[in-house]
Design a protein around this motif. Structure first.
Motif, PDB file in Angstrom:
ATOM      1  N   UNK A   1       2.500  12.576  -9.354  1.00  0.00           N
ATOM      2  CA  UNK A   1       2.132  12.525 -10.767  1.00  0.00           C
ATOM      3  C   UNK A   1       1.804  11.096 -11.214  1.00  0.00           C
ATOM      4  N   UNK A   2       2.592  10.118 -10.728  1.00  0.00           N
ATOM      5  CA  UNK A   2       2.325   8.714 -11.091  1.00  0.00           C
ATOM      6  C   UNK A   2       0.968   8.274 -10.569  1.00  0.00           C
ATOM      7  N   UNK A   3       0.632   8.658  -9.349  1.00  0.00           N
ATOM      8  CA  UNK A   3      -0.665   8.257  -8.795  1.00  0.00           C
ATOM      9  C   UNK A   3      -1.799   8.993  -9.481  1.00  0.00           C
ATOM     10  N   UNK A   4      -1.554  10.216  -9.899  1.00  0.00           N
ATOM     11  CA  UNK A   4      -2.582  10.939 -10.642  1.00  0.00           C
ATOM     12  C   UNK A   4      -2.872  10.239 -11.970  1.00  0.00           C
ATOM     13  N   UNK A   5      -1.817   9.802 -12.675  1.00  0.00           N
ATOM     14  CA  UNK A   5      -2.016   9.062 -13.918  1.00  0.00           C
ATOM     15  C   UNK A   5      -2.734   7.739 -13.658  1.00  0.00           C
ATOM     16  N   UNK A   6      -2.415   7.121 -12.534  1.00  0.00           N
ATOM     17  CA  UNK A   6      -3.088   5.871 -12.188  1.00  0.00           C
ATOM     18  C   UNK A   6      -4.578   6.104 -11.962  1.00  0.00           C
ATOM     19  N   UNK A   7      -4.925   7.171 -11.287  1.00  0.00           N
ATOM     20  CA  UNK A   7      -6.331   7.481 -11.067  1.00  0.00           C
ATOM     21  C   UNK A   7      -7.042   7.812 -12.378  1.00  0.00           C
ATOM     22  N   UNK A   8      -6.347   8.506 -13.288  1.00  0.00           N
ATOM     23  CA  UNK A   8      -6.941   8.788 -14.604  1.00  0.00           C
ATOM     24  C   UNK A   8      -7.223   7.482 -15.354  1.00  0.00           C
ATOM     25  N   UNK A   9      -6.264   6.555 -15.266  1.00  0.00           N
ATOM     26  CA  UNK A   9      -6.459   5.264 -15.934  1.00  0.00           C
ATOM     27  C   UNK A   9      -7.631   4.499 -15.326  1.00  0.00           C
ATOM     28  N   UNK A  10      -7.746   4.523 -14.019  1.00  0.00           N
ATOM     29  CA  UNK A  10      -8.874   3.871 -13.365  1.00  0.00           C
ATOM     30  C   UNK A  10     -10.199   4.511 -13.786  1.00  0.00           C
ATOM     31  N   UNK A  11     -10.196   5.848 -13.854  1.00  0.00           N
ATOM     32  CA  UNK A  11     -11.410   6.541 -14.270  1.00  0.00           C
ATOM     33  C   UNK A  11     -11.780   6.162 -15.697  1.00  0.00           C
ATOM     34  N   UNK A  12     -10.770   6.057 -16.576  1.00  0.00           N
ATOM     35  CA  UNK A  12     -11.031   5.654 -17.961  1.00  0.00           C
ATOM     36  C   UNK A  12     -11.563   4.229 -18.026  1.00  0.00           C
ATOM     37  N   UNK A  13     -10.965   3.332 -17.239  1.00  0.00           N
ATOM     38  CA  UNK A  13     -11.439   1.941 -17.225  1.00  0.00           C
ATOM     39  C   UNK A  13     -12.865   1.840 -16.706  1.00  0.00           C
ATOM     40  N   UNK A  14     -13.188   2.636 -15.694  1.00  0.00           N
ATOM     41  CA  UNK A  14     -14.556   2.623 -15.172  1.00  0.00           C
ATOM     42  C   UNK A  14     -15.545   3.140 -16.206  1.00  0.00           C
ATOM     43  N   UNK A  15     -15.129   4.170 -16.956  1.00  0.00           N
ATOM     44  CA  UNK A  15     -16.014   4.689 -18.003  1.00  0.00           C
ATOM     45  C   UNK A  15     -16.240   3.659 -19.105  1.00  0.00           C
ATOM     46  N   UNK A  16     -15.158   2.971 -19.504  1.00  0.00           N
ATOM     47  CA  UNK A  16     -15.291   1.918 -20.516  1.00  0.00           C
ATOM     48  C   UNK A  16     -16.147   0.763 -20.000  1.00  0.00           C
ATOM     49  N   UNK A  17     -15.952   0.422 -18.719  1.00  0.00           N
ATOM     50  CA  UNK A  17     -16.747  -0.649 -18.133  1.00  0.00           C
ATOM     51  C   UNK A  17     -18.223  -0.279 -18.080  1.00  0.00           C
ATOM     52  N   UNK A  18     -18.503   0.967 -17.736  1.00  0.00           N
ATOM     53  CA  UNK A  18     -19.891   1.412 -17.672  1.00  0.00           C
ATOM     54  C   UNK A  18     -20.545   1.401 -19.053  1.00  0.00           C
TER      55      UNK A  18
ATOM     56  N   UNK B   1       0.815  -1.227   0.000  1.00  0.00           N
ATOM     57  CA  UNK B   1       0.000   0.000   0.000  1.00  0.00           C
ATOM     58  C   UNK B   1       0.843   1.269   0.000  1.00  0.00           C
ATOM     59  N   UNK B   2       2.153   1.124   0.143  1.00  0.00           N
ATOM     60  CA  UNK B   2       2.990   2.328   0.178  1.00  0.00           C
ATOM     61  C   UNK B   2       2.997   3.058  -1.159  1.00  0.00           C
ATOM     62  N   UNK B   3       2.771   2.301  -2.239  1.00  0.00           N
ATOM     63  CA  UNK B   3       2.778   2.942  -3.554  1.00  0.00           C
ATOM     64  C   UNK B   3       1.553   3.822  -3.779  1.00  0.00           C
ATOM     65  N   UNK B   4       0.517   3.656  -2.909  1.00  0.00           N
ATOM     66  CA  UNK B   4      -0.688   4.482  -3.040  1.00  0.00           C
ATOM     67  C   UNK B   4      -0.708   5.630  -2.029  1.00  0.00           C
ATOM     68  N   UNK B   5       0.366   5.790  -1.315  1.00  0.00           N
ATOM     69  CA  UNK B   5       0.434   6.869  -0.334  1.00  0.00           C
ATOM     70  C   UNK B   5       1.191   8.067  -0.910  1.00  0.00           C
ATOM     71  N   UNK B   6       0.981   9.216  -0.272  1.00  0.00           N
ATOM     72  CA  UNK B   6       1.668  10.443  -0.673  1.00  0.00           C
ATOM     73  C   UNK B   6       2.465  10.981   0.518  1.00  0.00           C
ATOM     74  N   UNK B   7       3.544  10.314   0.850  1.00  0.00           N
ATOM     75  CA  UNK B   7       4.321  10.792   2.000  1.00  0.00           C
ATOM     76  C   UNK B   7       5.030  12.116   1.665  1.00  0.00           C
ATOM     77  N   UNK B   8       5.051  12.988   2.654  1.00  0.00           N
ATOM     78  CA  UNK B   8       5.774  14.249   2.484  1.00  0.00           C
ATOM     79  C   UNK B   8       7.260  14.016   2.672  1.00  0.00           C
TER      80      UNK B   8
END
Length: 218
Positions: free
Chosen positions: A109-126, A84-91
């Motif tokens: 930035x990497x996690x932001x791109x990951x969230x964009x990809x998830x959002x795209x996958x959810x839209x395609x799934x819907x 789960x450390x890869x999904x955290x934003x430690x200062x």
């Protein structure tokens, strides 16, 4: 079952075991006990496969990751916990360090791109997921029906083969029983003839002795 050659290209088959017809074990329990004792004395059959059986295929030989996962499942090992450390934003631990701020910014930035990809996958799934799932279920149902049909055909074929074997063995058993009965009758006739011959020889000896006695008396 054994075979002999009768001068032709095709060997003649001699059936010495008809499991659908022979019932000596049911008629004579002592035979069943002897068979079980003999089987226990012979021990277990070898566990090695027949040479004609092909070797077991190696699954996922070209995919080490899937092969490792298959080995994990076969050994009943649990999945490793998620990182789960890869999904955290430690200062940054050192706010004055520019290098740590660069790493934190790259992580964000990497996690932001990951969230964009998830959002795209959810839209395609819907949009396409329901139809894709219906098609998947339809294909699974069709495959299941084909497998069930093949299984039913194999069961019918097995039943037909067993029925043919039973009818064939019953017919052969009837012929063997008839021949055995005829053989017993012939043996009995031969024994009766031999006994009659022995009786005639005794009678002939007695008559010869009587003839000698009469000749001596004259």
């Amino acid at each position: 079952m054994s075979s002999i050659t009768n001068g032709t290209a095709q060997p003649s088959m001699i059936y010495d075991s008809l499991p659908y017809y022979d019932n000596e074990l049911e008629q004579y329990p002592i035979l069943k006990q002897k068979v079980e004792k003999e089987l226990a004395r012979e021990g277990k059959p070898p566990q090695t496969l027949h040479p004609g059986v092909p070797p077991e295929p190696t699954l996922f030989a070209n995919n080490p990751m899937l092969q490792a996962e298959l080995e994990r499942v076969s050994n009943h090992r649990l999945l490793p916990p998620l990182d789960t450390t890869r999904y955290q934003l430690p200062a940054p631990t050192t706010p004055e360090s520019e290098e740590e701020w660069r790493k934190a910014l790259g992580n964000a930035q990497a996690q932001l791109e990951h969230q964009k990809t998830r959002h795209l996958n959810l839209a395609l799934l819907q949009q396409y997921g329901s139809n894709a799932w219906r098609i998947h279920n339809y294909l699974n149902e069709a495959a299941a029906q084909n497998i069930e049909q093949a299984l039913e055909e194999l069961k019918n074929l097995t039943t037909e083969v067993n029925r043919d074997r039973k009818n064939y063995q019953t017919r052969l058993g009837t012929q063997l029983t008839s021949l055995e009965t005829r053989w017993t009758e012939l043996i009995s006739s031969i024994l009766q003839i031999e006994m009659a011959n022995v009786a005639l020889e005794v009678e002939i000896d007695r008559l010869n002795k009587r003839e000698v006695e009469l000749a001596a008396a004259l």
